[in-house]
Design a protein around this motif. Sequence first.
Motif, PDB file in Angstrom:
ATOM      1  N   ALA A  35      46.859  30.500  67.793  1.00 46.93           N
ATOM      2  CA  ALA A  35      47.722  31.554  68.327  1.00 46.93           C
ATOM      3  C   ALA A  35      48.839  31.836  67.338  1.00 46.93           C
ATOM      4  CB  ALA A  35      48.306  31.111  69.662  1.00 46.93           C
ATOM      5  N   ILE A  79      50.341  35.880  70.785  1.00 52.09           N
ATOM      6  CA  ILE A  79      48.978  36.388  70.915  1.00 52.09           C
ATOM      7  C   ILE A  79      48.014  35.236  70.699  1.00 52.09           C
ATOM      8  CG2 ILE A  79      48.874  37.073  68.463  1.00 52.09           C
ATOM      9  CD1 ILE A  79      47.242  39.548  69.431  1.00 52.09           C
ATOM     10  N   SER A  80      46.956  35.212  71.499  1.00 55.92           N
ATOM     11  CA  SER A  80      45.969  34.136  71.395  1.00 55.92           C
ATOM     12  C   SER A  80      45.148  34.273  70.125  1.00 55.92           C
ATOM     13  CB  SER A  80      45.046  34.174  72.614  1.00 55.92           C
ATOM     14  OG  SER A  80      44.324  35.401  72.626  1.00 55.92           O
ATOM     15  N   SER A 123      42.106  34.880  69.607  1.00 59.12           N
ATOM     16  CA  SER A 123      41.159  35.997  69.598  1.00 59.12           C
ATOM     17  C   SER A 123      41.837  37.354  69.735  1.00 59.12           C
ATOM     18  CB  SER A 123      40.170  35.840  70.743  1.00 59.12           C
ATOM     19  OG  SER A 123      40.841  35.991  71.983  1.00 59.12           O
ATOM     20  N   GLY A 131      42.821  38.307  72.607  1.00 60.75           N
ATOM     21  CA  GLY A 131      42.514  38.745  73.954  1.00 60.75           C
ATOM     22  C   GLY A 131      43.613  38.514  74.969  1.00 60.75           C
ATOM     23  N   SER A 132      44.598  37.721  74.594  1.00 57.01           N
ATOM     24  CA  SER A 132      45.695  37.416  75.514  1.00 57.01           C
ATOM     25  C   SER A 132      47.020  37.551  74.782  1.00 57.01           C
ATOM     26  CB  SER A 132      45.550  35.994  76.051  1.00 57.01           C
ATOM     27  OG  SER A 132      46.628  35.662  76.894  1.00 57.01           O
ATOM     28  N   THR A 133      47.944  38.246  75.416  1.00 54.19           N
ATOM     29  CA  THR A 133      49.272  38.417  74.835  1.00 54.19           C
ATOM     30  C   THR A 133      50.336  38.128  75.890  1.00 54.19           C
ATOM     31  OG1 THR A 133      49.304  40.781  75.375  1.00 54.19           O
ATOM     32  CG2 THR A 133      48.512  40.166  73.176  1.00 54.19           C
ATOM     33  N   SER A 134      51.525  37.786  75.414  1.00 56.72           N
ATOM     34  CA  SER A 134      52.656  37.598  76.309  1.00 56.72           C
ATOM     35  C   SER A 134      53.913  38.085  75.622  1.00 56.72           C
ATOM     36  CB  SER A 134      52.798  36.126  76.717  1.00 56.72           C
ATOM     37  OG  SER A 134      52.994  35.304  75.586  1.00 56.72           O
ATOM     38  N   SER A 170      49.546  29.062  71.830  1.00 55.55           N
ATOM     39  CA  SER A 170      50.121  30.177  72.572  1.00 55.55           C
ATOM     40  C   SER A 170      51.138  29.691  73.590  1.00 55.55           C
ATOM     41  CB  SER A 170      49.005  30.953  73.287  1.00 55.55           C
ATOM     42  OG  SER A 170      49.514  32.160  73.782  1.00 55.55           O
TER      43      SER A 170
END
Length: 121
Positions: free
Chosen positions: A33, A51-52, A54, A56-59, A101
């Motif tokens: 991440a 961000i992860s 891949s 595919g995941s963010t915060s 992450s």
Amino acid sequence: QVQLVESGGGLVQAGGSLRLSCAASGRTFSNYAMGWFRQTPGKEREFVAAISWSGGSTSYADSVKGRFTISRDNAKNTVYLQMNSLKPEDTAVYYCARGYSSTVSTAYEYWGQGTQVTVSS
């Protein structure tokens, strides 16, 4: 040895945009991440976005949600932070980091040298 190099900082008027980039060395970029943090003098380093591996995941921190977008290009070993509708309170040194992450800075092992973002009112 992992090296992270940020670029894209500068001076911008309130309401403007900047795009930060962080180029990473090494062949393991896509395994981790990435995060962006910022710091102003006399204050703790503050989480901005993550961000992860891949993508595919963010915060995001609540203070930047809806204005900033984090993305990554694993083929280019680069992570980006698109910053729109900038405010004077976004003024800080921005750091990218590689790790797990998380919103916590201790989850990140490698850090860049930082890039200054200054937003004038």
